[in-house]
Design a protein around this motif. Sequence first.
Motif, mmCIF file in Angstrom:
data_model
loop_
_atom_site.group_PDB
_atom_site.id
_atom_site.type_symbol
_atom_site.label_atom_id
_atom_site.label_comp_id
_atom_site.label_asym_id
_atom_site.label_seq_id
_atom_site.Cartn_x
_atom_site.Cartn_y
_atom_site.Cartn_z
ATOM 1 N N ASP A 19 6.690 24.720 46.264
ATOM 2 C CA ASP A 19 7.298 25.898 46.884
ATOM 3 C C ASP A 19 8.748 26.074 46.439
ATOM 4 N N ALA A 20 9.509 24.976 46.474
ATOM 5 C CA ALA A 20 10.927 25.046 46.100
ATOM 6 C C ALA A 20 11.087 25.467 44.647
ATOM 7 N N LEU A 21 10.247 24.949 43.772
ATOM 8 C CA LEU A 21 10.335 25.299 42.349
ATOM 9 C C LEU A 21 9.942 26.751 42.114
ATOM 10 N N CYS A 22 8.933 27.224 42.850
ATOM 11 C CA CYS A 22 8.536 28.635 42.722
ATOM 12 C C CYS A 22 9.702 29.542 43.113
ATOM 13 N N ARG A 23 10.377 29.215 44.211
ATOM 14 C CA ARG A 23 11.517 30.026 44.630
ATOM 15 C C ARG A 23 12.647 29.948 43.597
ATOM 16 N N ARG A 24 12.863 28.758 43.047
ATOM 17 C CA ARG A 24 13.946 28.584 42.074
ATOM 18 C C ARG A 24 13.703 29.392 40.806
ATOM 19 N N PHE A 25 12.428 29.468 40.390
ATOM 20 C CA PHE A 25 12.091 30.167 39.146
ATOM 21 C C PHE A 25 11.632 31.608 39.376
ATOM 22 N N GLY A 26 11.651 32.067 40.640
ATOM 23 C CA GLY A 26 11.257 33.441 40.915
ATOM 24 C C GLY A 26 9.767 33.698 40.811
ATOM 25 N N VAL A 27 8.948 32.668 41.068
ATOM 26 C CA VAL A 27 7.489 32.815 41.039
ATOM 27 C C VAL A 27 7.020 33.312 42.405
ATOM 28 N N ASP A 28 6.192 34.348 42.417
ATOM 29 C CA ASP A 28 5.742 34.997 43.650
ATOM 30 C C ASP A 28 4.905 34.041 44.498
ATOM 31 N N LEU A 29 5.362 33.807 45.732
ATOM 32 C CA LEU A 29 4.676 32.901 46.663
ATOM 33 C C LEU A 29 3.946 33.643 47.774
ATOM 34 N N SER A 30 3.876 34.961 47.699
ATOM 35 C CA SER A 30 3.386 35.751 48.829
ATOM 36 C C SER A 30 1.943 35.428 49.204
ATOM 37 N N ALA A 31 1.126 34.984 48.244
ATOM 38 C CA ALA A 31 -0.282 34.711 48.539
ATOM 39 C C ALA A 31 -0.516 33.292 49.045
ATOM 40 N N ARG A 32 0.530 32.473 49.081
ATOM 41 C CA ARG A 32 0.351 31.054 49.417
ATOM 42 C C ARG A 32 0.585 30.819 50.905
ATOM 43 N N ASP A 61 8.004 14.689 38.382
ATOM 44 C CA ASP A 61 8.947 13.870 37.627
ATOM 45 C C ASP A 61 9.830 14.749 36.740
ATOM 46 N N MET A 62 9.215 15.752 36.097
ATOM 47 C CA MET A 62 9.973 16.661 35.237
ATOM 48 C C MET A 62 11.041 17.399 36.039
ATOM 49 N N ALA A 63 10.653 17.881 37.229
ATOM 50 C CA ALA A 63 11.589 18.632 38.067
ATOM 51 C C ALA A 63 12.718 17.742 38.571
ATOM 52 N N ARG A 64 12.394 16.525 38.966
ATOM 53 C CA ARG A 64 13.430 15.608 39.456
ATOM 54 C C ARG A 64 14.438 15.269 38.369
ATOM 55 N N GLU A 65 13.976 15.182 37.127
ATOM 56 C CA GLU A 65 14.886 14.909 36.020
ATOM 57 C C GLU A 65 15.784 16.109 35.749
ATOM 58 N N ARG A 66 15.212 17.301 35.876
ATOM 59 C CA ARG A 66 15.986 18.513 35.585
ATOM 60 C C ARG A 66 16.883 18.910 36.751
ATOM 61 N N PHE A 67 16.405 18.700 37.983
ATOM 62 C CA PHE A 67 17.162 19.104 39.171
ATOM 63 C C PHE A 67 17.358 17.906 40.099
ATOM 64 N N PRO A 68 18.102 16.896 39.675
ATOM 65 C CA PRO A 68 18.265 15.696 40.505
ATOM 66 C C PRO A 68 18.933 16.014 41.835
ATOM 67 N N GLY A 69 18.371 15.414 42.894
ATOM 68 C CA GLY A 69 18.958 15.582 44.217
ATOM 69 C C GLY A 69 18.615 16.887 44.897
ATOM 70 N N MET A 70 17.798 17.731 44.262
ATOM 71 C CA MET A 70 17.433 19.019 44.852
ATOM 72 C C MET A 70 15.985 18.987 45.322
ATOM 73 N N PRO A 71 15.581 19.893 46.256
ATOM 74 C CA PRO A 71 14.175 19.967 46.659
ATOM 75 C C PRO A 71 13.315 20.345 45.449
ATOM 76 N N ASN A 72 12.249 19.598 45.212
ATOM 77 C CA ASN A 72 11.413 19.844 44.042
ATOM 78 C C ASN A 72 9.932 19.942 44.388
ATOM 79 N N SER A 73 9.641 20.394 45.611
ATOM 80 C CA SER A 73 8.258 20.695 45.952
ATOM 81 C C SER A 73 7.807 21.902 45.141
#
Length: 225
Positions: A135-148, A121-133
């Motif tokens: 994974d998508a949020l990790c990529r948007r914020f530069g969080v390392d996803l290599s182990a996932r 809900d927080m992500a949808r409010e901040r980034f309306p209309g954008m992918p907010n899974s």
Amino acid sequence: MKRSVLFDTETTGFDPEKGDRVIEIAALELIDDMPTGEAFHVLIDPERDVPEEATRVHGFTAADLAGKPKFAAVAEGFIEFVKDSSLIAHNARFDFKFMNAELKKAGYPTLDMSRMVDTLDMARERFPGMPNSLDALCRRFGVDLSARTTHNALLDCKLLADVYVELMGGRQRGLGLTADDEQQLAGAVYSGPAHRRVIRIVPSEQELTAHHAFLEKLDNPLWSR
């Protein structure tokens, strides 16, 4: 000091009313929105099969869970860990639905929905209309996803902890301080407001366009030389 708990579950499917069960619970303690290192993590025998489509998501098979404790045996430990703290999760209604079904089945009080903090809900409010899974949020914020490689609840909690900090306004990292500098700052007395939050301002495309148009009107500005 504000205590909250960030948690995630993995399940055998999508609907506890159709017999799906929780197979993994992970939870991390946060103090003032920052992880403390205290964690709760269990694998659970769901007392049923694990469909192949569910295994493809989280990687667990029925054989992996054979001999693990049943939910009733771990419920008290989970309740003790979360206490009366706010409960943070991504798509939290899903996790609350499953946890409450399991708690009710085991004879324990269910989680009050007023405790729920949903980062989706927080992500949808901040980034309306954008992918907010996640994974998508990790990529948007530069969080390392290599182990996932699968949806492991404990790893997802650790990733979500970083995402949650960013959704709450972000934090400054590193700052080029030496260990001695950090130790000195740790012992410093802050004389400002008791509660403060670092707010990261992200200009919109419209604001950036207006800013560049304004710069074009300036006569030989210093920063463009």
